[in-house]
Design an enzyme around this catalytic site. Structure first.
Site, PDB file in Angstrom:
ATOM      1  N   ASN A 254       0.994  -1.090   0.060  1.00  0.00           N
ATOM      2  CA  ASN A 254      -0.030   0.008  -0.010  1.00  0.00           C
ATOM      3  C   ASN A 254       0.767   1.310  -0.006  1.00  0.00           C
ATOM      4  OD1 ASN A 254      -2.180   1.751   0.084  1.00  0.00           O
ATOM      5  ND2 ASN A 254      -2.245   1.564   2.423  1.00  0.00           N
ATOM      6  N   ASP A 281      10.488   1.738   1.642  1.00  0.00           N
ATOM      7  CA  ASP A 281       9.266   1.303   2.287  1.00  0.00           C
ATOM      8  C   ASP A 281       9.327  -0.219   2.816  1.00  0.00           C
ATOM      9  OD1 ASP A 281       6.622   1.140   3.501  1.00  0.00           O
ATOM     10  OD2 ASP A 281       5.526   1.258   1.673  1.00  0.00           O
TER      11      ASP A 281
END
Length: 401
Positions: A254, A281
């Site tokens: 996401n 991330d």
């Protein structure tokens, strides 16, 4: 003393031969044919660079040590040539107060292999309803975020922007509109809305892992109007993967993988400077959380610390899309500038935070070499240039391949 011999450094956008001498954790001298009685690290065929900086890492400790610990996460960073990371606040306890933040700071002090700078949370427990005690911990962090969920309580966002300006903090936004969620509009509608708050207060506002053409258009427009306080990052997976490539839970994250059109827009944003840095991330999960045959039931997130630089070197530097100097800007200098991190450079007098990368030989990334506890990578089995040979932090050898 340590001497890095036979390597290449980036000088005036060219790769030139240079040795690097390190004494008492500090870079003492850079030049050709240095000789000294000390430990020698052979960097033949390698790029010698300041260690990379990754401003978007999930270390999972405290609270979720079954996914990752500070020790394993920072070891994974060292393996990727990353010497400074910023750790996200979705933890237990959540760093939403000085007391909770101190739990994490204590653990970092005990077991981090690289430099770690934690984020503070914007809201209590990242639940979006009560603002964190930013006044209480502002001097212990460089930035605040509710990464993973975003801030949809606009009253709190307004207050947070005001405090970020007052305390010179960065707000790092996981832009996700509560109505549209994971859809492209979930990102770009939130971006458009949040840009107005960044303009209103002039606070330093950084958008995490941008992935849609419309988001980049909005950020590009704000920057062209003179709002240099508004910045953004891109993640390697949004640069090289699209939604048609999804195979299993290791492709689920996401923001999700987008259309090919959005992938190309992400590349364009990195090439034209709209996005000024790359961040991984890095989001480790247990095997059970990522191997559900029903795709939607897998948790969001992939690991990325170990492959971030090899992907950018292979796909963008080696192909001539970006220069070595631009690579260093994306990986080192821009993150330092945007987040006000302690300055690092490959120059005499600076702490020896150094990555030595093999840029001449490609290597296939295998699951059994991964140092993160999470093995959830869509890049396993891929061949890249630029894997790390040595990593030094403050002059100490913390990783050797």
């Amino acid at each position: 003393m340590i001497l890095i011999k036979n390597g290449k450094i980036v000088k005036n956008n060219e790769l030139v031969n240079a040795d690097v001498l390190i004494k008492d954790g500090i870079i003492e001298k850079i030049g050709e044919n240095i000789n000294a009685e000390c430990e020698v690290l052979d960097a033949d065929g390698c790029l010698v660079m300041p260690g990379a900086i990754d401003v978007h890492v999930h270390l999972r400790e405290p609270g979720y040590e079954y996914k990752e610990t500070i020790k394993t996460g920072t070891l994974s960073a060292a393996k990727g040539g990353v010497t400074t990371i910023m750790s996200m606040p979705n933890l237990k306890p959540c760093p939403d107060s000085l007391e909770n933040l101190n739990v994490q700071l204590e653990r970092i002090k005990e077991s981090a292999i690289v430099n770690v700078y934690p984020y503070g949370a914007v809201t209590v427990g990242e639940k979006g309803s009560v603002r964190s005690n930013i006044e209480g911990f502002h001097d212990k962090v460089l930035a605040i975020t509710d990464d993973g969920v975003g801030v949809n309580n606009l009253e709190i966002l307004d207050e947070a922007c005001k405090l970020a300006k007052e305390y010179n903090l960065v707000i790092a936004s996981h832009a996700e509109h509560e109505i549209y969620k994971y859809a492209p509009a979930g990102e770009y509608e939130a971006v458009r809305r949040e840009i107005e708050y960044a303009k209103k207060y002039g606070c330093r506002y950084h958008f995490c892992h941008m992935s849609t053409a419309e988001s980049f258009e909005a950020i590009r427009k704000a920057q062209s109007e003179g709002y240099s306080n508004i910045t953004c990052e891109v993640a390697p997976h949004h640069l090289v993967l699209n939604e048609s490539m999804i195979k299993n839970g290791n492709w689920k994250m996401n923001p999700p993988l987008r259309s090919e059109e959005n992938r190309l827009a992400t590349i364009e944003a990195m090439l034209d400077g709209t996005a000024c840095m790359v961040a991984s991330d890095h989001a480790p999960h247990s095997k059970e959380e990522k191997t559900n045959p029903e795709y939607s039931k897998n948790l969001n997130g992939i690991i990325g610390l170990e492959t971030m630089m090899p992907i950018i070197i292979t796909e963008f530097v080696k192909t001539g899309k970006i220069s070595w100097s631009r690579f260093l800007d994306l990986m080192v200098y821009n993150p330092i500038k945007v987040f006000n991190l302690p300055k690092r450079d490959l120059a005499a007098g600076y702490p020896a935070d150094i990555a030595v990368l093999d840029i001449n030989n490609s290597h296939t990334y295998n699951e059994d070499e991964i140092l993160s506890m999470g093995k959830n990578s869509p890049f396993i089995g891929n061949r890249y240039y630029g894997f790390t040979k040595y990593t030094l932090v403050n002059g100490k050898l913390v990783y050797k391949n």
